[in-house]
Design a protein around this motif. Structure first.
Motif, PDB file in Angstrom:
ATOM      1  N   LEU A   5       2.843  -5.901   1.928  1.00  0.00           N
ATOM      2  CA  LEU A   5       2.903  -4.472   2.223  1.00  0.00           C
ATOM      3  C   LEU A   5       3.837  -3.781   1.243  1.00  0.00           C
ATOM      4  O   LEU A   5       4.798  -4.373   0.749  1.00  0.00           O
ATOM      5  CB  LEU A   5       3.446  -4.230   3.637  1.00  0.00           C
ATOM      6  CG  LEU A   5       2.564  -4.571   4.833  1.00  0.00           C
ATOM      7  CD1 LEU A   5       3.333  -4.288   6.119  1.00  0.00           C
ATOM      8  CD2 LEU A   5       1.274  -3.785   4.813  1.00  0.00           C
ATOM      9  N   SER A   6       3.564  -2.513   0.995  1.00  0.00           N
ATOM     10  CA  SER A   6       4.521  -1.686   0.266  1.00  0.00           C
ATOM     11  C   SER A   6       5.786  -1.541   1.110  1.00  0.00           C
ATOM     12  O   SER A   6       5.727  -1.444   2.338  1.00  0.00           O
ATOM     13  CB  SER A   6       3.917  -0.308  -0.004  1.00  0.00           C
ATOM     14  OG  SER A   6       4.922   0.607  -0.399  1.00  0.00           O
ATOM     15  N   TYR A  10       6.729   0.867   4.115  1.00  0.00           N
ATOM     16  CA  TYR A  10       6.522   0.587   5.536  1.00  0.00           C
ATOM     17  C   TYR A  10       7.796   0.121   6.234  1.00  0.00           C
ATOM     18  O   TYR A  10       7.797  -0.084   7.445  1.00  0.00           O
ATOM     19  CB  TYR A  10       5.398  -0.438   5.710  1.00  0.00           C
ATOM     20  CG  TYR A  10       4.038   0.166   5.467  1.00  0.00           C
ATOM     21  CD1 TYR A  10       3.349   0.782   6.494  1.00  0.00           C
ATOM     22  CD2 TYR A  10       3.476   0.156   4.200  1.00  0.00           C
ATOM     23  CE1 TYR A  10       2.110   1.367   6.269  1.00  0.00           C
ATOM     24  CE2 TYR A  10       2.241   0.740   3.959  1.00  0.00           C
ATOM     25  CZ  TYR A  10       1.564   1.344   4.998  1.00  0.00           C
ATOM     26  OH  TYR A  10       0.348   1.938   4.777  1.00  0.00           O
ATOM     27  N   GLU A  15      -3.990   5.652  -0.511  1.00  0.00           N
ATOM     28  CA  GLU A  15      -2.800   5.280   0.260  1.00  0.00           C
ATOM     29  C   GLU A  15      -2.902   5.899   1.651  1.00  0.00           C
ATOM     30  O   GLU A  15      -2.946   7.121   1.799  1.00  0.00           O
ATOM     31  CB  GLU A  15      -1.531   5.758  -0.447  1.00  0.00           C
ATOM     32  CG  GLU A  15      -0.243   5.476   0.326  1.00  0.00           C
ATOM     33  CD  GLU A  15      -0.111   4.013   0.719  1.00  0.00           C
ATOM     34  OE1 GLU A  15      -0.270   3.706   1.925  1.00  0.00           O
ATOM     35  OE2 GLU A  15       0.139   3.187  -0.180  1.00  0.00           O
ATOM     36  N   TYR A  73      -0.665   5.436   4.123  1.00  0.00           N
ATOM     37  CA  TYR A  73       0.631   5.537   4.799  1.00  0.00           C
ATOM     38  C   TYR A  73       0.865   6.901   5.455  1.00  0.00           C
ATOM     39  O   TYR A  73       1.245   6.963   6.633  1.00  0.00           O
ATOM     40  CB  TYR A  73       1.753   5.201   3.819  1.00  0.00           C
ATOM     41  CG  TYR A  73       3.142   5.363   4.392  1.00  0.00           C
ATOM     42  CD1 TYR A  73       3.670   4.416   5.266  1.00  0.00           C
ATOM     43  CD2 TYR A  73       3.925   6.472   4.067  1.00  0.00           C
ATOM     44  CE1 TYR A  73       4.940   4.562   5.795  1.00  0.00           C
ATOM     45  CE2 TYR A  73       5.195   6.624   4.592  1.00  0.00           C
ATOM     46  CZ  TYR A  73       5.704   5.670   5.461  1.00  0.00           C
ATOM     47  OH  TYR A  73       6.953   5.827   5.991  1.00  0.00           O
ATOM     48  N   LEU A 121      -1.284   7.110   8.595  1.00  0.00           N
ATOM     49  CA  LEU A 121      -0.853   6.180   9.642  1.00  0.00           C
ATOM     50  C   LEU A 121       0.415   6.679  10.328  1.00  0.00           C
ATOM     51  O   LEU A 121       0.600   6.471  11.531  1.00  0.00           O
ATOM     52  CB  LEU A 121      -0.618   4.792   9.044  1.00  0.00           C
ATOM     53  CG  LEU A 121      -1.862   4.080   8.497  1.00  0.00           C
ATOM     54  CD1 LEU A 121      -1.468   2.795   7.782  1.00  0.00           C
ATOM     55  CD2 LEU A 121      -2.847   3.774   9.607  1.00  0.00           C
ATOM     56  N   CYS A 122       1.276   7.337   9.573  1.00  0.00           N
ATOM     57  CA  CYS A 122       2.509   7.875  10.160  1.00  0.00           C
ATOM     58  C   CYS A 122       2.213   8.945  11.204  1.00  0.00           C
ATOM     59  O   CYS A 122       2.994   9.140  12.145  1.00  0.00           O
ATOM     60  CB  CYS A 122       3.404   8.458   9.067  1.00  0.00           C
ATOM     61  SG  CYS A 122       4.253   7.223   8.067  1.00  0.00           S
ATOM     62  N   ILE A 178      -5.444  -3.708   7.735  1.00  0.00           N
ATOM     63  CA  ILE A 178      -4.753  -2.506   8.202  1.00  0.00           C
ATOM     64  C   ILE A 178      -3.906  -2.793   9.438  1.00  0.00           C
ATOM     65  O   ILE A 178      -2.948  -2.068   9.729  1.00  0.00           O
ATOM     66  CB  ILE A 178      -5.773  -1.383   8.494  1.00  0.00           C
ATOM     67  CG1 ILE A 178      -5.056  -0.035   8.631  1.00  0.00           C
ATOM     68  CG2 ILE A 178      -6.599  -1.695   9.737  1.00  0.00           C
ATOM     69  CD1 ILE A 178      -6.000   1.150   8.752  1.00  0.00           C
ATOM     70  N   TYR A 218      -1.659  -4.964   9.883  1.00  0.00           N
ATOM     71  CA  TYR A 218      -0.253  -5.191   9.539  1.00  0.00           C
ATOM     72  C   TYR A 218       0.457  -3.876   9.217  1.00  0.00           C
ATOM     73  O   TYR A 218       1.649  -3.721   9.501  1.00  0.00           O
ATOM     74  CB  TYR A 218      -0.159  -6.169   8.372  1.00  0.00           C
ATOM     75  CG  TYR A 218      -0.693  -7.531   8.731  1.00  0.00           C
ATOM     76  CD1 TYR A 218       0.076  -8.425   9.470  1.00  0.00           C
ATOM     77  CD2 TYR A 218      -1.979  -7.916   8.370  1.00  0.00           C
ATOM     78  CE1 TYR A 218      -0.417  -9.671   9.823  1.00  0.00           C
ATOM     79  CE2 TYR A 218      -2.481  -9.160   8.721  1.00  0.00           C
ATOM     80  CZ  TYR A 218      -1.695 -10.032   9.451  1.00  0.00           C
ATOM     81  OH  TYR A 218      -2.195 -11.261   9.812  1.00  0.00           O
ATOM     82  N   GLN A 219      -0.264  -2.938   8.631  1.00  0.00           N
ATOM     83  CA  GLN A 219       0.325  -1.618   8.392  1.00  0.00           C
ATOM     84  C   GLN A 219       0.629  -0.928   9.717  1.00  0.00           C
ATOM     85  O   GLN A 219       1.680  -0.302   9.883  1.00  0.00           O
ATOM     86  CB  GLN A 219      -0.639  -0.775   7.549  1.00  0.00           C
ATOM     87  CG  GLN A 219      -0.885  -1.334   6.154  1.00  0.00           C
ATOM     88  CD  GLN A 219      -2.090  -0.702   5.490  1.00  0.00           C
ATOM     89  OE1 GLN A 219      -3.220  -1.102   5.727  1.00  0.00           O
ATOM     90  NE2 GLN A 219      -1.861   0.291   4.659  1.00  0.00           N
ATOM     91  N   ALA A 241       8.212  -5.944   6.537  1.00  0.00           N
ATOM     92  CA  ALA A 241       7.682  -5.304   5.322  1.00  0.00           C
ATOM     93  C   ALA A 241       8.423  -5.719   4.052  1.00  0.00           C
ATOM     94  O   ALA A 241       8.423  -4.989   3.061  1.00  0.00           O
ATOM     95  CB  ALA A 241       7.676  -3.781   5.468  1.00  0.00           C
TER      96      ALA A 241
END
Length: 517
Positions: free
Chosen positions: A129-130, A133, A213, A215, A218-219, A231, A233-234, A305
């Motif tokens: 992951l980036s 996260y 991206e 992110y 998802l936030c 996804i 894991y994100q 992460a």
């Protein structure tokens, strides 16, 4: 280039729609178009023709179509091979990465699948992951709509996504809060244009198209519905709850292993019938948002992460960057009260939700139920957060043994206690059940005094009838008030198939009248 390392990406070919994902990368292609079938030896030679002009330290392969037959010739010419996989296949490599959690066997399952000298990076500590996260998502506005992301993979057909959207839209007015539905359209999804046209005038639907991206989206998500792919894991890193189902073989996962990493809503056998049940489930999620967030807050196997950094440090030969994430060995409410040596009882928690249903659906239990059919996970999830039952789990030598429950229900202006129990496995014995029933009657006599018990017992279940006789349950005449209450509360139970029984209210001394076990 980062940390002094350059990366060259070699693809079989560049498909239409993924160019944005490759922007700024050094990319080469082996073929001019899609191949019906890959010959691993010829493919490896094509790769080596490109690689020989590069001074590479590592060859990293991440492709379900390629295995040890491809890896061996790469190793033979002197390259170190790193494999990313999650199918427990044999590999000829120097380093293997599989960040999937497989319970207590996670660290040993590849022992016979890779050379003894190969290093293995296994489990969620190595999720790629980036590090963005690691950041807590920004605070959501309290007046924003309840936002649901829908994802069915990067290239899957959109017809199932349409059916899910239509099912939720049909009941949008039933929800107590405004909803926003955000389908994620992958770069290779067919019929994207017709999909967008279909929902272009629907204010509730906000498609996510062409994003490299996820992110930021998802936030802002409150819930996710879709494939149990990467996804997940994100979502776990951001503590966004989800309902997932498998769309490919590698997405089939043991429920207990998903629960360990903090994921609790998963349906293995997804069907059209489940889509029809989605609106009721979503309403339940919205009504129990804080309770569900708490359920996902403290997984036994956490995700920090830092996996990408850990892997990079191994590839670059650097010192370890961070210790493994600290796992929770147990929860405070996992232990309970000791009834006798080896036996403990505790209240059921939301973390028992899936195991409760799996146990209830055992054939040994279903055959004695009023409704003998197995209950679906979707129906169970909606029921779980509404039930008023008090449920408990008996463990034997630390392992689940029996579930037992009770509830007070009114009928004809009188309160009645009803209850039931079922085994967690077919090894539970007569002595275990007697111990548990004795505890339940003592508990209810103390906490719900003065309330009579009523029950139905399947006529084929002779030994349960004997146990209930032992504890003071008596047959009930259907014409009496107790008989009327049983017919009212246990709808579907008939005298030709079930005994109707009752137990008089507990005496003023809660222990009087109970036989010691």
């Amino acid at each position: 280039m980062k940390n002094g390392a350059a990366c060259l990406f070699v693809l079989d070919f560049v498909e239409d729609g993924i160019a944005d994902f490759l922007d700024g990368l050094d990319v080469r292609s082996l073929y001019d178009g899609a191949q019906d079938e890959l010959d691993p030896h010829k493919d490896a030679q094509r790769f080596l023709n490109i690689a020989k002009v590069e001074n590479a330290d590592w060859v990293i392969v991440d492709d379900y179509r390629l295995g040890e037959e491809w890896e061996s010739p790469i190793q033979e010419v002197g390259y170190k091979v790193c494999v990313i996989d999650d199918l427990l296949r044999k590999h000829q490599c120097d380093l293997l990465i599989d960040f999937r959690w497989r319970g207590e066997k996670t660290q040993s399952l590849y022992d016979s699948q890779v050379p003894p000298e190969a290093r293995k990076l296994l489990g969620p500590d190595y999720v790629l992951l980036s590090e963005v996260y690691r950041n807590a998502p920004p605070q959501k506005s309290p007046d924003k709509p309840f936002t649901i992301l829908l994802g069915l993979g990067g290239g899957g057909p959109l017809d199932q996504c349409e059916r899910i959207l239509d099912s939720l839209l049909l009941h949008a007015l039933d929800y107590e809060q405004e909803i926003r539905l955000c389908p994620i359209l992958g770069p290779l999804s067919p019929n994207t244009e017709s999909f967008l046209q279909r929902y272009q005038n629907c204010k509730t639907v906000t498609p996510i198209v062409g994003e490299t991206e996820l992110y930021p989206h998802l936030c802002q998500a409150d819930f996710y519905i879709g494939a149990a792919g990467g996804i997940l894991y994100q979502l776990l890193a951001l503590k966004v709850p989800a309902l997932t189902f498998p769309l490919s073989e590698n997405q089939h996962t043991d429920l207990g292993q998903l629960e360990d990493i903090g994921h609790f809503f998963h349906v293995e056998n997804w069907s059209e019938n489940n889509i029809e049940k989605l609106p009721a489930f979503v309403k339940t999620v919205m009504q129990n948002e804080e309770r569900i967030k708490l359920l996902h807050a403290t997984p036994k196997v956490p995700l920090d992460a830092l996996g990408t950094r850990r892997v990079a440090h191994v590839l670059l030969g650097l010192e370890p960057c961070a210790p493994p994430a600290k796992a929770a060995s147990s929860y405070p409410d996992d232990h309970g009260e000791e009834l006798s040596p080896g036996y403990c009882i505790r209240p059921v928690t939301d973390r028992d939700m899936n195991h409760f249903l799996v146990s209830r659906n055992l054939n040994a239990n279903c055959q004695n139920m009023i409704r003998a059919n197995k209950i679906s996970f979707m129906d169970h999830y909606s029921w779980w957060f509404k039930t008023k039952r008090s449920s408990f789990l008996l463990t034997k030598n630390g392992a689940p043994c029996l579930y037992i429950w009770h509830e007070v229900l009114p009928s004809h202006e009188q309160d009645y206690l009803i209850g039931g129990w079922f085994v967690c496995n077919e090894n539970a014995g007569f002595q275990d059940v007697m111990l548990l029933l004795n505890w339940q009657l003592e508990y209810c006599d103390k906490h719900v005094p003065g309330v009579p018990w009523i029950a139905v017992i399947h006529r084929q279940n002779k030994y349960v009838k004997l146990m209930n006789d032992y504890y003071g349950f008596q047959d009930v005449d259907p014409a009496t008030p107790y008989g009327a209450a049983i017919a009212d509360i246990f709808e579907g139970a008939h005298l030709d198939e079930f005994y109707f029984v009752s137990r008089a209210p507990s005496p003023s001394n809660p222990n009087e009248g109970l036989r010691p076990f």
